[in-house]
Design an enzyme around this catalytic site. Structure first.
Site, mmCIF file in Angstrom:
data_model
loop_
_atom_site.group_PDB
_atom_site.id
_atom_site.type_symbol
_atom_site.label_atom_id
_atom_site.label_comp_id
_atom_site.label_asym_id
_atom_site.label_seq_id
_atom_site.Cartn_x
_atom_site.Cartn_y
_atom_site.Cartn_z
ATOM 1 N N CYS A 119 0.800 -1.225 0.000
ATOM 2 C CA CYS A 119 0.000 0.000 0.000
ATOM 3 C C CYS A 119 0.836 1.279 0.000
ATOM 4 C CB CYS A 119 -1.045 0.021 1.107
ATOM 5 S SG CYS A 119 -1.071 -1.334 2.246
ATOM 6 N N ARG A 174 7.410 -11.333 4.919
ATOM 7 C CA ARG A 174 6.839 -11.145 6.246
ATOM 8 C C ARG A 174 7.505 -12.097 7.206
ATOM 9 N NH1 ARG A 174 0.433 -10.159 4.844
ATOM 10 N NH2 ARG A 174 0.850 -8.269 3.661
ATOM 11 N N GLN A 191 1.595 -11.528 -3.422
ATOM 12 C CA GLN A 191 0.199 -11.121 -3.324
ATOM 13 C C GLN A 191 -0.332 -10.651 -4.661
ATOM 14 O OE1 GLN A 191 -0.660 -7.958 -0.594
ATOM 15 N NE2 GLN A 191 -1.377 -9.392 0.962
ATOM 16 N N ASP A 217 -2.165 -8.143 -5.360
ATOM 17 C CA ASP A 217 -2.611 -6.979 -4.619
ATOM 18 C C ASP A 217 -3.079 -5.887 -5.570
ATOM 19 O OD1 ASP A 217 -3.042 -5.544 -2.370
ATOM 20 O OD2 ASP A 217 -0.933 -5.151 -1.921
ATOM 21 N N HIS A 244 -4.575 -1.578 -5.360
ATOM 22 C CA HIS A 244 -5.090 -0.420 -4.640
ATOM 23 C C HIS A 244 -5.839 0.457 -5.613
ATOM 24 C CE1 HIS A 244 -1.909 -1.976 -2.031
ATOM 25 N NE2 HIS A 244 -2.807 -1.725 -1.121
ATOM 26 N N LYS A 255 -12.945 -4.470 6.542
ATOM 27 C CA LYS A 255 -12.664 -5.378 5.436
ATOM 28 C C LYS A 255 -13.883 -6.252 5.170
ATOM 29 C CE LYS A 255 -9.337 -7.787 7.530
ATOM 30 N NZ LYS A 255 -8.266 -8.792 7.557
ATOM 31 N N HIS A 300 -8.372 -1.439 -0.851
ATOM 32 C CA HIS A 300 -7.346 -2.478 -0.968
ATOM 33 C C HIS A 300 -8.098 -3.748 -1.342
ATOM 34 C CE1 HIS A 300 -4.459 -0.387 1.988
ATOM 35 N NE2 HIS A 300 -5.576 0.312 2.070
#
Length: 641
Positions: free
Chosen positions: A334, A364, A382, A384, A386, A468, A514
Site C-alpha cells: 500500500c 513477512r 500477493q 494486490d 489499490h 474489510k 485495498h
RNA sequence: GCCGGCGUAGCUCAGUCGGUAGAGCAACGGUUUUGUAAACCGUAGGUCGGAGGUUCGAAUCCUCUCGCCGGCUCCA
C-alpha cells in the site's frame, strides 16, 4: 405448556415446570434421545423452570443443533476423566468447537499419547456409568467458596469476570462438578461415539503472556457412521495435503539452506504459478486495472508514516542499514502504491478511479512456529491492488472488485463462499478517527447491501486503517479458506498526503480500496492442490498430455504427435522409456496427467491417438488434429478435464 | 516465539539390551517390445539433520542446535 417434537407431534403439559420433569411425567422414552430444547429460538436447559404458556421445541440427539450440546458435555466427561487420573489437574475452559470440542488443563506433566488412550478408556467408563447432568444455581459467594475449596484458580478467574446479575450455575455428573453455563445433555450415557484427536499447548485465554496449558481435542457424533465418516474425511484431507502432493508431483521444495518459509518452485511448480498469475493479470486488465511494479525494499520511514511500523514491526524482517538509513524488505504494497500515485503528479477527479495492481513478492517475518507448507510462508506473492477513487465511487468500485472475485473463484470451482465483514473492535491497534471509520464502514456496508451480498459482521477483525470484507471460500472437502478481501481505507491516503483535484477545483483526499483476489500465489496454490487433490484442471496442469508409444517402433510416430501438440502450445511429454505400457500409464496416472495418448500400429496407420483420461475413462481413438482441437477447447474453457 | 512430538538412501519405512546400517519403490545398466494402474535380472546410493559429550564402542544414552509436524497467537 406446549411441547413440539421434531417429527411435528405436540403434546401439552399443564402448568410451569422444569422440562426434565415434564418429560419424566409424560414420555420417558424421549429421555433417551432428547438432548436440548428451544424456547423462542433460544436454547434452553432441561433444568430451567419454564412458564405455563411456553412453547418449546425439542431437539433430538441426531439433529445438527444438538451437536454443540453433546460435544460440550463430552468435554465435561473428558475433564472428569482427567480429574480421575490426575486429581491435581486444574481446569480451564472446555467448549464445543466446529469439529468437536476441547478442554484446557493445567497439569504438571504434558499429556502423552498413552495418557490419551487411558483418558479415552476412562471416558468410556464414565459414559457407561451414565450419570445424569445435574444443574445447580448458586450465589456468587457460594460459587467462590466452592471453587476455592476445589482450588480451581482458572475457574475463579472466570467467575470474577461474570457480569453482575448473571446466573451462576454448576453442572454435576457423578463425581465431577464444573462451573458451567450449560446446557448439557441429560446424562453421560447419551453419546457413545467420540474420539480424542490430539494434544497441543495452548496459552490460557490465548495470550502468550499467560501460562501454557495443555489442550486435548476430541470430537463426538451421534452415530458410529458419522464418526467414521469424519475420521475418513481427516484421512482424505491428509492424502490431499499440499505438502505431500507438492513433493509427489514435484512442484516445490523447502531447503534448510535457503531458510524456513521460503519455498523453491520447480519448473512444474513455476508453470502453475505463472498460469495462475497470468490468468488473474489478464482478468484484471479487462476490468480496467493497470499493473505496476514497485520493487522489494522501502525506507523504514515510510512505514512509520503509514502506521504499519507501529502495528506490524514484529512481522517485518529486521532492517538493513545503509549510511544510517534503515530499509525494510517490503511487507505490504500500500505505501509504495500510494507513493507512486503521488509521484505521478497532480490527479484530477477525471483520472479516478486509478487501479494499481501488482504481483509483488512480500516478505513477512512470520513466527517460526506458524509456518506451514505454502499456506503460511515468509515470501508471499500477493495479487494486490489499490484503487484510488472518490468517495462516491466506492460503491461502483466495490461492485467491480466483487464481480472479479466471483468470476475468479468460479473459474477455480469454488462454488460456495461467505463474506465476513471485519469491523473495528473497541480496543486495539485501530487508528483513532471515528469520523473516517464511520464513513468507511457505512460505505462498505452500503456496497455489500447494494450487491445483495450477505455477510456476518465480526468485531475486532478489521485492518488498522479500515474495515474489510473477507471472502471465505469452501473447498471440495467443505473446508473454508480466507482468500479474497476488499477493504476500505480513509486513513492511509490522508496520512500519506494523497490528493486529487475535484470538480469544485479544490484539493481532496482520495479513498483507497485495498483488494486481493486469490490472496497470495503461494497460499492459493497450496489451497488449489488440496482442492483438486493434485489433479489440476487441464489449463493449469504442468503436463497436459503424455504420449505413450506401445513399442519402440512407434516412437517416431509418437515423436511426431508430440511435436504437433507442442507446436500449438500444449504442454506435452513423450514417455518412451523401457517400461511396459501399464507401467507408464500408472506413472502418468500418479502424476495426475490429464490425458494419456497411447499410440500403436492402429493409431499410426490412421494418424490417430487413443485417448485415456486420468479418471480412467477411455475416449477411444481420435484423429491427431481432432484431439488437438479437443484439448485446446478444454484449455480455453478452463475445464477440469 | 511458546508447549508437545518427530528427523535413518530421492520417497515410504525397519533397525532388539549401545557392538559399527537394511527393505520396498524411485534412479542407473542390461534383458524384454509390451494395447490402458507396477515385466525380469543386476548395479549404485547413507558423516543415521548438525555440533559437542558419556563410553573400549553411539543411529541407539545426555546436552545444545537446525529443520519439520500438531496446536496457541497474529495475518497490513
Amino acid at each position: 405448556m406446549i411441547v413440539k417434537l421434531p417429527d411435528g407431534r405436540t403434546f401439552e403439559y399443564a402448568g410451569s415446570a422444569k422440562l426434565k420433569d415434564v418429560l419424566v411425567t409424560t414420555d420417558r422414552q424421549l429421555l433417551k434421545t432428547v438432548i436440548g430444547a428451544k424456547l423462542n429460538g433460544e436454547l434452553v436447559d432441561f433444568h430451567r423452570v419454564l412458564p405455563a404458556d411456553a412453547k418449546v421445541e425439542l431437539i433430538t440427539i441426531d439433529s445438527p443443533e444438538a451437536r454443540p450440546i453433546y460435544r460440550h458435555s463430552l468435554s465435561h466427561v473428558l475433564a472428569q476423566a482427567v480429574k480421575r487420573l490426575i486429581p491435581n489437574a486444574k481446569l480451564a475452559i472446555g467448549p464445543a468447537i466446529d469439529d468437536g470440542f476441547y478442554y484446557d488443563f493445567d497439569v504438571e506433566k504434558p499429556f502423552t499419547p498413552e495418557d490419551i488412550e487411558k483418558l479415552e478408556a476412562e471416558m468410556k467408563k464414565v459414559i457407561k456409568e451414565n450419570y445424569p447432568f445435574e444443574r445447580s444455581e448458586v450465589s456468587r459467594d457460594e460459587a467462590h467458596k466452592l471453587l476455592s475449596e476445589m482450588k480451581e484458580s482458572y475457574k475463579l478467574e472466570l467467575l470474577e469476570e461474570l457480569p453482575p446479575g448473571e446466573t451462576i450455575s454448576f453442572y454435576k455428573d457423578g463425581d465431577f462438578v464444573d462451573l458451567c453455563r450449560g446446557p448439557h445433555i441429560l446424562g453421560t450415557g447419551q453419546v457413545k461415539h467420540f474420539k480424542l484427536l490430539n494434544v497441543a499447548g495452548a496459552y490460557w485465554r490465548g495470550d502468550e503472556k499467560n501460562k501454557m496449558l495443555q489442550r486435548i481435542y476430541g470430537t463426538a457424533f451421534y452415530t458410529k457412521e458419522e464418526l467414521e465418516q469424519f475420521l475418513h474425511m481427516r484421512e482424505e484431507a491428509k492424502k490431499r495435503d499440499h505438502r505431500k502432493l507438492g513433493k509427489d508431483l514435484g512442484l516445490f521444495y523447502f531447503s534448510e539452506h535457503i531458510g524456513p518459509g521460503l519455498p523453491l518452485f520447480t519448473p512444474k511448480g513455476e508453470i502453475v504459478r505463472y498460469l495462475m498469475e497470468s490468468y488473474v493479470r489478464e482478468k484484471q486488465t479487462r476490468y480496467g486495472y493497470q499493473h505496476v511494479w514497485t520493487g522489494h525494499m522501502v525506507k523504514e520511514e515510510l512505514y512509520r508514516r503509514s502506521g504499519h511500523y507501529d502495528n506490524y514491526v514484529d512481522s517485518m524482517f529486521p532492517p538493513m542499514i545503509d549510511e544510517g538509513i534503515a530499509f525494510r524488505l517490503k511487507p505490504m504494497n500500500c505505501p509504495s502504491h500510494m507513493m507512486l500515485y503521488k509521484e505521478m503528479g497532480t490527479h484530477s477527479y477525471r483520472d479516478l478511479p486509478l487501479r494499481f495492481a501488482e504481483f509483488a513478492t512480500l516478505y513477512r517475518y512470520e513466527k517460526s512456529g506458524e509456518l506451514s507448507g505454502l499456506t503460511r510462508v515468509r515470501a508471499v506473492t500477493q495479487d494486490d491492488c489499490h484503487i484510488f477513487c472518490t468517495p462516491d465511487q466506492i460503491q461502483s468500485e466495490f461492485s467491480l472488485a466483487l464481480n472479479l472475485v466471483r468470476e475468479v473463484l468460479e473459474t477455480y470451482q469454488f462454488k460456495d463462499y461467505r463474506v465476513r465483514l471485519s469491523l473495528r473492535g473497541s480496543t486495539g491497534k485501530y487508528v483513532a478517527d471515528d469520523e473516517k471509520w464511520g464513513k468507511a464502514t457505512t460505505a462498505l456496508k452500503a456496497a455489500l447491501d447494494a450487491n445483495r451480498v450477505k455477510y456476518e459482521p465480526v468485531e475486532g477483525e478489521a485492518a488498522f486503517y479500515g474495515p474489510k470484507a473477507d471472502f471465505l471460500a469452501t473447498d471440495v472437502l467443505g473446508r473454508e479458506w480466507q482468500l479474497s478481501t476488499i477493504q476500505v481505507d480513509f486513513i492511509q491516503p490522508a496520512r500519506l498526503g494523497l490528493e486529487y483535484i475535484a470538480e469544485d477545483g479544490r484539493t481532496h483526499t482520495p479513498v483507497v480500496l485495498h483488494r486481493a483476489v486469490t490472496g497470495s500465489t503461494e497460499r492459493f496454490l497450496g489451497v488449489l492442490i488440496e482442492h483438486y487433490a493434485g489433479a489440476f484442471p487441464v489449463w493449469l496442469s504442468p503436463v497436459q498430455a503424455v504420449v505413450l508409444p506401445i513399442t519402440d517402433k512407434h516412437a517416431p510416430y509418437a515423436g511426431k504427435v508430440l511435436e504437433q501438440l507442442k507446436s500449438v502450445g500444449v504442454r506435452a511429454e513423450l514417455d518412451g522409456s523401457n517400461n511396459t505400457l501399464n507401467y507408464r500409464i500408472r506413472h502418468a496416472q500418479l502424476q495426475k496427467t490429464p490425458y494419456m495418448l497411447v499410440v500403436g500400429d492402429r493409431e499410426q496407420q490412421n494418424e490417430q491417438v487413443a485417448v485415456r483420461l486420468r479418471t480412467g475413462e477411455d475416449l477411444g481413438a481420435k484423429g491427431v488434429a481432432e484431439f488437438v482441437h479437443f484439448i485446446q477447447n478444454k484449455i480455453a474453457d478452463k475445464e477440469l478435464i
